[in-house]
Design a protein around this motif. Structure first.
Motif, PDB file in Angstrom:
ATOM      1  N   ASN A   1       0.804  -1.220   0.000  1.00  0.00           N
ATOM      2  CA  ASN A   1       0.000   0.000   0.000  1.00  0.00           C
ATOM      3  C   ASN A   1       0.838   1.272   0.000  1.00  0.00           C
ATOM      4  N   ASN A   2       2.149   1.098  -0.134  1.00  0.00           N
ATOM      5  CA  ASN A   2       3.064   2.238  -0.174  1.00  0.00           C
ATOM      6  C   ASN A   2       2.864   3.154   1.032  1.00  0.00           C
ATOM      7  N   SER A   3       2.665   2.522   2.179  1.00  0.00           N
ATOM      8  CA  SER A   3       2.438   3.281   3.411  1.00  0.00           C
ATOM      9  C   SER A   3       3.715   3.293   4.260  1.00  0.00           C
ATOM     10  N   ARG A   4       3.706   4.038   5.320  1.00  0.00           N
ATOM     11  CA  ARG A   4       4.901   4.204   6.142  1.00  0.00           C
ATOM     12  C   ARG A   4       5.092   3.030   7.091  1.00  0.00           C
TER      13      ARG A   4
ATOM     14  N   PRO B   1       8.607   1.795   9.848  1.00  0.00           N
ATOM     15  CA  PRO B   1      10.009   2.089  10.207  1.00  0.00           C
ATOM     16  C   PRO B   1      11.030   1.181   9.534  1.00  0.00           C
ATOM     17  N   CYS B   2      10.595   0.031   9.011  1.00  0.00           N
ATOM     18  CA  CYS B   2      11.531  -0.901   8.361  1.00  0.00           C
ATOM     19  C   CYS B   2      11.426  -0.884   6.841  1.00  0.00           C
ATOM     20  N   VAL B   3      10.592  -0.023   6.288  1.00  0.00           N
ATOM     21  CA  VAL B   3      10.366   0.023   4.841  1.00  0.00           C
ATOM     22  C   VAL B   3      10.769   1.399   4.317  1.00  0.00           C
ATOM     23  N   PHE B   4      11.605   1.413   3.269  1.00  0.00           N
ATOM     24  CA  PHE B   4      12.157   2.662   2.757  1.00  0.00           C
ATOM     25  C   PHE B   4      11.930   2.757   1.247  1.00  0.00           C
ATOM     26  N   SER B   5      11.683   3.952   0.776  1.00  0.00           N
ATOM     27  CA  SER B   5      11.561   4.195  -0.660  1.00  0.00           C
ATOM     28  C   SER B   5      12.960   4.287  -1.263  1.00  0.00           C
ATOM     29  N   GLN B   6      13.280   3.358  -2.150  1.00  0.00           N
ATOM     30  CA  GLN B   6      14.595   3.325  -2.797  1.00  0.00           C
ATOM     31  C   GLN B   6      14.473   2.718  -4.179  1.00  0.00           C
TER      32      GLN B   6
END
Length: 745
Positions: free
Chosen positions: A343-346, A348-353
């Motif tokens: 869901n492209n949500s926030r 703490p362990c997931v980063f946009s790269q």
């Protein structure tokens, strides 16, 4: 007189048409520096689409002593779409006094601009070595014998015309063909053959002669004096930046020293020892085992034990997302991580790269942990895992929620040297786990007993293989592309799906696969890295790969491409296989990939050598032809082995050449399907700056914990290939991995 006078070096502008041999040419030009009285030769490289038209390049031209136009795919007849800037390059009169050397495509574009015809050969020549014969006296071929050998990679040829002075010919089924020429009344030269190929004779002399011709012309025409008067190093720096070659991290030689815990054991030399230990230790583990021995490709086995300190780095290329967490962290939920990804949500362990940013993350992670410790050992702890095919920069994106890279940081490992009979338990933390040490102490290390089954339990398997008709259709399309000049070699693959009817653990399949197909790069990876990760979302890889992709230490990089396969049988021995694999077809396959590999190394490193040329090696089920290419003096470079890995993916032996356009063609030929883990690489990056990566072939992989397995197989298609024999070779490779699902007779 030297080529470099005053403070200005001899400056060459190289225009790259996205060929997989371009940097072989660049380095060949650079290697003329300081030879025979030469000064420094500096090459600036741009792509043929860096500028849309020659008018945009015009202001830079007085700063260069000459132009070299590289080889590449496509036809100059098709104009800008195929050759970019080369389509307009010869239209401006300002170029009439600039020395030019065109190679293959560059030669064809130059001749076409002078009114010559460029036509398709009746019989295509890719990766074939032919006799060249001088046609007219020319300073370009000063010091040459009348006849010499060079490598041909071309589907098209130039018809002689009044505006060209023929310099070299060759003769084959097509008749007499023009292989080199000069444009009348201009300092423009070109060769159809590839002087940079490792099988071409006197390539360096050709470049040396051209540089001397260019220097003489520039002195007489006044270009040399004018260049000195306007010399500005910023011009070259500006153009250099049009191709990004920034290192992932600053390569360091003075690594910090750190104490690590190591215990040494005297053990037997049998590769069975590794597998015996794996059976005895119930902890979750990753295995990179040599199940067949060879000094250069089967010496070491490594067992890795992830723990609570193990970082897990995962990249999803089509999602442009990276996840980072500790192995089975009690505070990290797969459900939450997966929701954030989908869901492209926030989180703490997931980063946009994107992919480039993920490589930067790997660089930062690695460079901060590299240490000076035990250079005699290939692995002391570090990142282990797999990088899929889609991690290559030139691979088109295919929408998927499956991971494209998964790497785990390992503190505790067992490393076994099957040649010295030494085993090491190693820990980057305070000490190796005591309970594993106790198990090892109770094992018969001098005489391991292993009773691994060579067959799976009786069970039905659905095996879904793509049709022979679809393969033949793709094969025919490959031939069309190659005859048009779009590619020299295309590694066409297809994937098979296997569905077991019943419970069957990945480890149980691995046991059978290794028993029936021992290989120097056997790997087992089951990434159960989150506590609540469902089995049907677990990435698994079982490999019995025979092919090393890339190995490096502090000073040397090595690539070991395999091309050419013959199935073993009672009627086929090594001598017979060697005769088959040295035929023009198989020779051409290997030579094209060998030259591609040289290019991949030369892109970043200047000191590259072919250490082993087309040796035939014997494996459990096949014979294969192997070459070895090494780059030296890595420690003196700004680049690290990680840079070479990034720039070399995907493996050239799994794409063909030229790599960029061939990968794009394969995207269509393989129906826009992901290759995923298959055709990627698996291995390790040790914190003592050693690494070894194998190509993911002869492997099974699953994104759902083994509910369904995928198995890929492929082969290089050239103009000499026959559809039936290529399909038979593909099935031979497929059988070596799928045989574990069949009952032995």
């Amino acid at each position: 007189m030297t080529l470099s006078q005053g403070s200005a070096p001899f400056n060459v502008l190289f225009i790259d048409s996205y060929d997989s041999f371009s940097y072989n040419v660049v380095r060949l030009v650079e290697q003329q520096s300081h030879k025979g009285g030469y000064g420094e030769v500096r090459v600036t490289t741009i792509h043929n689409d860096t500028f849309a038209h020659v008018s945009e390049l015009k202001k830079f031209l007085p700063h260069f002593d000459c132009l070299v136009l590289g080889p590449g795919p496509g036809s100059p007849v098709n104009g800008v779409e195929d050759v970019g800037l080369l389509a307009s390059l010869f239209q401006d009169d300002c170029l009439s006094q600039i020395p030019i050397l065109g190679i293959c495509l560059g030669f064809q574009a130059m001749c076409l601009s002078q009114g010559a015809q460029v036509n398709e050969l009746r019989t295509i020549k890719h990766g074939q070595v032919y006799d060249m014969e001088l046609a007219n006296e020319s300073k370009l071929f000063k010091g040459y014998p009348f006849r010499f050998k060079s490598t041909r990679y071309h589907s098209l040829h130039v018809e002689p015309s009044l505006g060209l002075i023929p310099l070299v010919h060759t003769t084959d089924e097509n008749g007499e063909l023009l292989m080199a020429a000069q444009v009348v009344d201009k300092p423009w030269f070109g060769v159809q053959y590839h002087p940079e190929s490792c099988c071409s004779e006197l390539g360096g002399l050709l470049i040396s002669n051209f540089l001397h011709l260019a220097q003489e012309h520039n002195e007489h025409s006044g270009r040399f004096d004018y260049k000195k008067s306007i010399y500005d190093v910023n011009i070259y720096d500006e153009l250099d930046k049009t191709i990004d070659k920034t290192p992932i991290y600053e390569n360091r030689v003075d690594l910090p020293t750190k104490h690590i815990s190591i215990t040494e054991y005297n053990v037997c030399k049998s590769p069975l020892l590794t597998l015996c230990i794996c059976d005895s230790v119930e902890d979750r583990k990753f295995v990179m085992a040599s199940s067949s021995q060879d000094l250069h490709r089967g010496r070491w086995s490594i067992i890795c034990f992830p723990n609570e300190n193990s970082d897990v780095l995962t990249h999803y290329a089509t999602l442009n997302r990276t996840t980072a967490y500790k192995w089975r962290d009690q505070n990290v939920s797969w459900k939450d991580v997966n929701y954030a990804l989908e869901n492209n949500s926030r989180h703490p362990c997931v980063f946009s790269q994107d992919k480039d940013q993920f490589w930067q993350t790997l660089g930062q992670f690695t460079s901060s942990r590299l240490i000076n410790a035990r250079p005699d050992l290939p692995f002391i702890g570090g990142l282990v895992g797999t990088l899929g095919y889609e991690m290559g920069d030139v691979v088109p994106s295919v929408q998927s929620h499956h991971p494209d890279a998964k790497l785990v940081y390992i503190e505790n490992s067992i490393v076994i040297d099957h040649f010295s009979g030494k085993m090491y338990t190693i820990s980057l933390s305070k000490e190796f786990p005591a309970h594993i040490t106790q198990i090892i102490d109770q094992l018969p290390l001098s005489d391991p007993q292993l009773q691994w089954p060579s067959e799976l339990p009786p069970m039905k398997f659905d095996i879904d293989v793509s049709s022979d008709e679809s393969y033949q259709s793709a094969f025919d399309a490959c031939q069309d592309y190659m005859h048009r000049g779009d590619s020299y070699e295309i590694c066409l693959t297809r994937q098979t799906q296997v569905t077991p009817h019943g419970p069957l653990t990945p480890w149980r399949i691995f046991q059978t696969l290794v028993s029936r197909n021992p290989a120097p790069f056997a790997s087992f990876f089951e990434f159960q890295d989150l506590v609540d990760l469902p089995q049907d979302r677990t990435l698994c890889l079982l490999s019995t790969s025979p092919e090393r992709f890339l190995k490096w230490d502090h000073d040397t990089c090595e690539l070991r491409p395999i091309k050419g396969t013959v199935k073993k049988s009672d009627e086929m021995n090594l001598q017979m296989a060697t005769e088959i694999l040295k035929t023009p077809k198989e020779f051409g396959e290997n030579l094209m990939i060998l030259d591609l590999i040289r290019n991949d190394l030369y892109e970043l490193l200047p000191d590259v050598h072919v250490e082993e040329f087309m040796s035939v090696e014997e494996y459990q089920t096949v014979y294969q032809m192997v070459s070895v290419v090494q780059a030296h003096n890595l420690s003196k470079s700004i680049y690290s082995g990680l840079d070479v890995l990034k720039h070399s993916l995907p493996p050239g032996s799994m794409t063909g050449a030229p790599k960029k356009i061939t990968v794009q063609l394969l995207h269509e030929l393989e129906e826009r399907k992901r290759r995923g883990v298959y055709s990627g690489v698996t291995g390790y990056l040790s914190m003592n700056n050693r690494a070894d990566w194998s190509v993911n072939i002869r492997c099974l992989y699953s994104y759902n914990g083994g509910l369904r397995w995928m198995c890929g197989a492929g082969g290089a298609i050239t103009v000499l290939s026959q559809g039936e024999s290529e399909l038979a070779e593909l099935n031979t490779k497929l059988d070596s991995a799928l045989q574990c699902f069949t009952r032995s007779e």
